[in-house]
Design a protein around this motif. Structure first.
Motif, PDB file in Angstrom:
ATOM      1  N   ALA A  95       0.831  -1.210   0.000  1.00  0.00           N
ATOM      2  CA  ALA A  95       0.000   0.000   0.000  1.00  0.00           C
ATOM      3  C   ALA A  95       0.862   1.256   0.000  1.00  0.00           C
ATOM      4  O   ALA A  95       0.575   2.224  -0.711  1.00  0.00           O
ATOM      5  CB  ALA A  95      -0.932  -0.014   1.209  1.00  0.00           C
ATOM      6  N   LEU A  96       1.936   1.241   0.780  1.00  0.00           N
ATOM      7  CA  LEU A  96       2.820   2.405   0.832  1.00  0.00           C
ATOM      8  C   LEU A  96       3.614   2.570  -0.458  1.00  0.00           C
ATOM      9  O   LEU A  96       3.782   3.687  -0.958  1.00  0.00           O
ATOM     10  CB  LEU A  96       3.774   2.277   2.024  1.00  0.00           C
ATOM     11  CG  LEU A  96       3.152   2.430   3.410  1.00  0.00           C
ATOM     12  CD1 LEU A  96       4.170   2.120   4.499  1.00  0.00           C
ATOM     13  CD2 LEU A  96       2.604   3.845   3.604  1.00  0.00           C
ATOM     14  N   GLN A  97       4.093   1.459  -1.013  1.00  0.00           N
ATOM     15  CA  GLN A  97       4.894   1.533  -2.228  1.00  0.00           C
ATOM     16  C   GLN A  97       4.079   1.994  -3.429  1.00  0.00           C
ATOM     17  O   GLN A  97       4.630   2.564  -4.379  1.00  0.00           O
ATOM     18  CB  GLN A  97       5.531   0.179  -2.523  1.00  0.00           C
ATOM     19  CG  GLN A  97       6.633  -0.201  -1.546  1.00  0.00           C
ATOM     20  CD  GLN A  97       7.099  -1.634  -1.707  1.00  0.00           C
ATOM     21  OE1 GLN A  97       6.579  -2.384  -2.552  1.00  0.00           O
ATOM     22  NE2 GLN A  97       8.066  -2.041  -0.891  1.00  0.00           N
ATOM     23  N   SER A  98       2.771   1.762  -3.404  1.00  0.00           N
ATOM     24  CA  SER A  98       1.935   2.152  -4.533  1.00  0.00           C
ATOM     25  C   SER A  98       1.611   3.643  -4.534  1.00  0.00           C
ATOM     26  O   SER A  98       1.080   4.169  -5.509  1.00  0.00           O
ATOM     27  CB  SER A  98       0.629   1.347  -4.525  1.00  0.00           C
ATOM     28  OG  SER A  98      -0.182   1.716  -3.421  1.00  0.00           O
ATOM     29  N   LEU A  99       1.938   4.338  -3.433  1.00  0.00           N
ATOM     30  CA  LEU A  99       1.703   5.774  -3.383  1.00  0.00           C
ATOM     31  C   LEU A  99       2.736   6.511  -4.229  1.00  0.00           C
ATOM     32  O   LEU A  99       3.909   6.141  -4.249  1.00  0.00           O
ATOM     33  CB  LEU A  99       1.783   6.283  -1.941  1.00  0.00           C
ATOM     34  CG  LEU A  99       0.775   5.710  -0.941  1.00  0.00           C
ATOM     35  CD1 LEU A  99       1.014   6.297   0.447  1.00  0.00           C
ATOM     36  CD2 LEU A  99      -0.659   5.982  -1.384  1.00  0.00           C
ATOM     37  N   SER A 100       2.299   7.532  -4.925  1.00  0.00           N
ATOM     38  CA  SER A 100       3.228   8.358  -5.688  1.00  0.00           C
ATOM     39  C   SER A 100       4.035   9.234  -4.735  1.00  0.00           C
ATOM     40  O   SER A 100       3.691   9.377  -3.554  1.00  0.00           O
ATOM     41  CB  SER A 100       2.462   9.241  -6.676  1.00  0.00           C
ATOM     42  OG  SER A 100       1.658  10.180  -5.970  1.00  0.00           O
ATOM     43  N   ARG A 101       5.083   9.861  -5.262  1.00  0.00           N
ATOM     44  CA  ARG A 101       5.894  10.746  -4.427  1.00  0.00           C
ATOM     45  C   ARG A 101       5.066  11.867  -3.812  1.00  0.00           C
ATOM     46  O   ARG A 101       5.184  12.125  -2.611  1.00  0.00           O
ATOM     47  CB  ARG A 101       7.055  11.314  -5.241  1.00  0.00           C
ATOM     48  CG  ARG A 101       7.783  12.458  -4.532  1.00  0.00           C
ATOM     49  CD  ARG A 101       8.873  13.062  -5.402  1.00  0.00           C
ATOM     50  NE  ARG A 101       9.304  14.357  -4.881  1.00  0.00           N
ATOM     51  CZ  ARG A 101       8.760  15.510  -5.217  1.00  0.00           C
ATOM     52  NH1 ARG A 101       7.753  15.534  -6.069  1.00  0.00           N
ATOM     53  NH2 ARG A 101       9.192  16.643  -4.697  1.00  0.00           N
ATOM     54  N   PRO A 102       4.231  12.593  -4.580  1.00  0.00           N
ATOM     55  CA  PRO A 102       3.418  13.643  -3.948  1.00  0.00           C
ATOM     56  C   PRO A 102       2.494  13.116  -2.862  1.00  0.00           C
ATOM     57  O   PRO A 102       2.297  13.773  -1.841  1.00  0.00           O
ATOM     58  CB  PRO A 102       2.629  14.230  -5.126  1.00  0.00           C
ATOM     59  CG  PRO A 102       3.462  13.930  -6.327  1.00  0.00           C
ATOM     60  CD  PRO A 102       4.084  12.600  -6.039  1.00  0.00           C
ATOM     61  N   GLU A 103       1.943  11.937  -3.085  1.00  0.00           N
ATOM     62  CA  GLU A 103       1.065  11.352  -2.067  1.00  0.00           C
ATOM     63  C   GLU A 103       1.845  11.011  -0.806  1.00  0.00           C
ATOM     64  O   GLU A 103       1.362  11.228   0.311  1.00  0.00           O
ATOM     65  CB  GLU A 103       0.373  10.106  -2.633  1.00  0.00           C
ATOM     66  CG  GLU A 103      -0.676  10.418  -3.687  1.00  0.00           C
ATOM     67  CD  GLU A 103      -1.194   9.183  -4.391  1.00  0.00           C
ATOM     68  OE1 GLU A 103      -2.346   9.186  -4.822  1.00  0.00           O
ATOM     69  OE2 GLU A 103      -0.430   8.202  -4.520  1.00  0.00           O
ATOM     70  N   ARG A 104       3.052  10.477  -0.968  1.00  0.00           N
ATOM     71  CA  ARG A 104       3.881  10.179   0.201  1.00  0.00           C
ATOM     72  C   ARG A 104       4.255  11.455   0.938  1.00  0.00           C
ATOM     73  O   ARG A 104       4.294  11.482   2.172  1.00  0.00           O
ATOM     74  CB  ARG A 104       5.146   9.417  -0.223  1.00  0.00           C
ATOM     75  CG  ARG A 104       4.906   8.005  -0.717  1.00  0.00           C
ATOM     76  CD  ARG A 104       6.198   7.198  -0.765  1.00  0.00           C
ATOM     77  NE  ARG A 104       7.183   7.803  -1.646  1.00  0.00           N
ATOM     78  CZ  ARG A 104       7.304   7.533  -2.945  1.00  0.00           C
ATOM     79  NH1 ARG A 104       6.467   6.680  -3.509  1.00  0.00           N
ATOM     80  NH2 ARG A 104       8.232   8.107  -3.678  1.00  0.00           N
ATOM     81  N   LEU A 105       4.545  12.521   0.191  1.00  0.00           N
ATOM     82  CA  LEU A 105       4.899  13.793   0.829  1.00  0.00           C
ATOM     83  C   LEU A 105       3.722  14.350   1.629  1.00  0.00           C
ATOM     84  O   LEU A 105       3.904  14.859   2.741  1.00  0.00           O
ATOM     85  CB  LEU A 105       5.333  14.804  -0.227  1.00  0.00           C
ATOM     86  CG  LEU A 105       6.735  14.614  -0.820  1.00  0.00           C
ATOM     87  CD1 LEU A 105       6.980  15.604  -1.955  1.00  0.00           C
ATOM     88  CD2 LEU A 105       7.807  14.763   0.258  1.00  0.00           C
ATOM     89  N   ILE A 106       2.531  14.271   1.076  1.00  0.00           N
ATOM     90  CA  ILE A 106       1.353  14.772   1.788  1.00  0.00           C
ATOM     91  C   ILE A 106       1.110  13.952   3.043  1.00  0.00           C
ATOM     92  O   ILE A 106       0.863  14.500   4.129  1.00  0.00           O
ATOM     93  CB  ILE A 106       0.126  14.745   0.862  1.00  0.00           C
ATOM     94  CG1 ILE A 106       0.258  15.834  -0.208  1.00  0.00           C
ATOM     95  CG2 ILE A 106      -1.164  14.928   1.657  1.00  0.00           C
ATOM     96  CD1 ILE A 106      -0.814  15.787  -1.264  1.00  0.00           C
ATOM     97  N   LEU A 107       1.192  12.627   2.926  1.00  0.00           N
ATOM     98  CA  LEU A 107       0.973  11.772   4.082  1.00  0.00           C
ATOM     99  C   LEU A 107       2.039  12.025   5.144  1.00  0.00           C
ATOM    100  O   LEU A 107       1.722  12.098   6.344  1.00  0.00           O
ATOM    101  CB  LEU A 107       0.986  10.304   3.653  1.00  0.00           C
ATOM    102  CG  LEU A 107       0.610   9.275   4.723  1.00  0.00           C
ATOM    103  CD1 LEU A 107      -0.792   9.528   5.262  1.00  0.00           C
ATOM    104  CD2 LEU A 107       0.718   7.853   4.169  1.00  0.00           C
ATOM    105  N   ALA A 108       3.291  12.177   4.731  1.00  0.00           N
ATOM    106  CA  ALA A 108       4.363  12.461   5.683  1.00  0.00           C
ATOM    107  C   ALA A 108       4.174  13.827   6.323  1.00  0.00           C
ATOM    108  O   ALA A 108       4.380  13.998   7.531  1.00  0.00           O
ATOM    109  CB  ALA A 108       5.719  12.386   4.986  1.00  0.00           C
ATOM    110  N   GLY A 109       3.772  14.818   5.526  1.00  0.00           N
ATOM    111  CA  GLY A 109       3.572  16.162   6.052  1.00  0.00           C
ATOM    112  C   GLY A 109       2.473  16.220   7.090  1.00  0.00           C
ATOM    113  O   GLY A 109       2.621  16.864   8.139  1.00  0.00           O
ATOM    114  N   VAL A 110       1.363  15.552   6.815  1.00  0.00           N
ATOM    115  CA  VAL A 110       0.251  15.501   7.781  1.00  0.00           C
ATOM    116  C   VAL A 110       0.689  14.781   9.049  1.00  0.00           C
ATOM    117  O   VAL A 110       0.378  15.208  10.170  1.00  0.00           O
ATOM    118  CB  VAL A 110      -0.974  14.789   7.165  1.00  0.00           C
ATOM    119  CG1 VAL A 110      -2.069  14.597   8.214  1.00  0.00           C
ATOM    120  CG2 VAL A 110      -1.515  15.581   5.992  1.00  0.00           C
ATOM    121  N   THR A 111       1.423  13.694   8.885  1.00  0.00           N
ATOM    122  CA  THR A 111       1.845  12.891  10.033  1.00  0.00           C
ATOM    123  C   THR A 111       2.800  13.669  10.933  1.00  0.00           C
ATOM    124  O   THR A 111       2.658  13.671  12.162  1.00  0.00           O
ATOM    125  CB  THR A 111       2.518  11.595   9.555  1.00  0.00           C
ATOM    126  OG1 THR A 111       1.603  10.869   8.728  1.00  0.00           O
ATOM    127  CG2 THR A 111       2.911  10.722  10.739  1.00  0.00           C
TER     128      THR A 111
END
Length: 345
Positions: A100-116
Motif C-alpha cells: 500500500a505504501l509503495q503504490s503511493l506516488s511521491r506527492p502522495e507520500r509527501l502529503i501523508l508524511a507532512g500531515v503525520t
C-alpha cells in the motif's frame, strides 16, 4: 465503501505507480463540487470524525476535561489520512502495508508524511502540556461553570469540530479516495514551493511553541513578544495555516487537485482566526488578565495596537525571525530534493 479496482498485489488499476509519470487521476473537466466526492470522501470522513468526537466527548465528560477534543484535533486528522491512504485498502482488500505504501506516488507520500509530522508534533505538544498542567485548559474553565455545560458540549463543541475537521482534511483524503474531476497539469516548481511553504510553517509553529514553553517555565510573568512572537501575536497559528495551505499546493503541482480540496486550508484558517484559535485564546486572556493580572492585560492591549493577530505587517520584512522561518522552508526543499534524488517527479 472502497470502490477502487485493484490488480495483482493490491495495486490500484486506475493510477500509475511509475515515478516518472505525474498523472494519478483521470483528467476530466474540473468542477468544484463533483457529486462523487460527497459519497467517496466527505461522507466517510464525517462518519470517522464523528465517531472520534463521540469517544472524545465520553472521555472528556468522564474526566471533566473539555480539552479532550484538543487531543483529538491532530490525532483524528492523522488517523483519517492514514486510513484513506493505506488502512482501508489493507482492511477491505487485504493489501499488505508495504504494498500500500509503495503504490503511493511521491506527492502522495509527501502529503501523508507532512500531515503525520504536523499531527504527531502537535499531539505531543497538547498531550504533554495537558499532563503537566493536571487540570483542564483555562479556555474551558469559565465555560464549564455554566449550568448544563456537558449536556450541551457534544452538540456545541465536539460534533461541530468533527464537521470542521472533515472539511480541513479534504486535501489529504481526496487524493486517496476521489476519482472524479481534477485540475490537470504538472508543475515541478509548484511542488518545490509546496515543500517550502510546509517547511516555513512547520518551523514557525515549532519555534513558537518552544519559545513560549521556555518563556513560561523560565520564571517570566510578562507576555512573550520576542523571537517568532515578534512576527505576529499568534505565529503558531500562522505556521499551522501555512502547513495546511501547502497540501492543495502540492496537489495542484502534481496533477491531483480536486478543486474542492482548497476548502481545507480555508476552513482551517477561518477556524483558527474566528472560532477556536486566536479569537478564543485572546477572549480567555482578556477575562483572566483583567481579573488576575492587570499588567498583562495592559501589555496585551499594547500588543494589539502594534501587531496583527495573525498576519505579519509589511515592516516585518526586516524581521530576522521571519527570514529564519523562510530559510527553514528553503532547507526543507533542499533536503527533500536530496532524499528524492533530485528527480522532483
Amino acid at each position: 465503501m472502497d470502490t477502487m479496482p485493484y490488480g495483482q498485489g493490491g495495486v490500484p488499476l486506475n493510477r500509475t505507480t511509475s515515478p516518472t509519470s505525474p498523472t494519478h487521476h483521470r483528467p476530466v473537466t474540473a468542477t468544484l463540487f463533483d457529486v462523487g466526492v460527497f459519497k467517496d470522501t466527505i461522507a466517510p470522513s464525517l462518519g470517522l470524525h464523528s465517531s472520534f468526537a463521540l469517544v472524545a466527548y465520553a472521555a472528556g465528560r468522564a474526566t471533566d476535561r473539555a480539552e479532550a477534543k484538543d487531543w483529538l484535533w491532530p490525532s483524528g486528522q492523522v488517523l483519517n489520512a492514514w486510513w484513506s491512504a493505506v488502512g482501508r485498502r489493507m482492511i477491505n482488500h487485504g493489501v499488505p502495508l508495504t504494498t500500500a505504501l509503495q503504490s503511493l506516488s511521491r506527492p502522495e507520500r509527501l502529503i501523508l508524511a507532512g500531515v503525520t509530522l504536523w499531527g504527531a508534533r502537535l499531539f505531543y505538544r497538547i498531550a504533554s502540556r495537558s499532563i503537566r498542567r493536571g487540570e483542564d485548559d483555562a479556555r474551558y474553565s469559565e465555560e464549564k461553570k455554566q449550568s448544563g455545560f456537558w449536556n450541551r458540549a457534544l452538540f456545541s463543541m465536539f460534533l461541530p469540530e468533527a464537521v470542521v475537521q472533515t472539511v480541513i482534511a479534504l486535501p489529504f483524503t481526496v487524493p486517496f479516495r476521489h476519482q472524479g474531476a481534477v485540475l490537470t497539469g504538472y508543475h515541478p516548481w509548484v511542488q518545490m514551493a509546496a515543500v517550502g511553504v510546509w517547511g516555513t510553517g512547520f518551523a514557525m509553529e515549532v519555534l513558537a511553541d518552544y519559545q513560549l514553553e521556555q518563556h513560561k517555565y523560565g520564571g517570566r510573568t510578562d507576555l512573550l513578544r520576542e523571537g517568532v512572537w515578534s512576527i505576529s501575536r499568534h505565529p503558531n497559528y500562522l505556521g499551522d495555516a501555512l502547513i495546511h495551505a501547502s497540501f492543495p499546493l502540492m496537489l495542484y503541482g502534481s496533477d491531483m487537485l480536486a478543486p474542492i480540496a482548497v476548502l481545507g486550508p480555508i476552513a482551517n484558517y477561518l477556524f483558527l482566526r474566528f472560532f477556536g484559535g486566536d479569537a478564543q485564546t485572546e477572549q480567555s486572556q482578556d477575562e483572566r488578565y483583567s481579573r488576575e493580572a492587570p499588567e498583562k492585560k495592559e501589555q496585551l492591549d499594547e500588543w494589539r495596537a502594534e501587531k496583527h493577530s495573525f498576519w505579519p505587517a509589511a515592516k516585518e520584512v526586516g524581521n530576522p525571525w521571519l527570514w529564519a522561518c523562510v530559510g527553514a522552508g528553503a532547507a526543507a526543499v533542499v533536503v527533500e530534493g536530496f532524499v528524492d534524488g533530485w528527480s522532483w517527479r
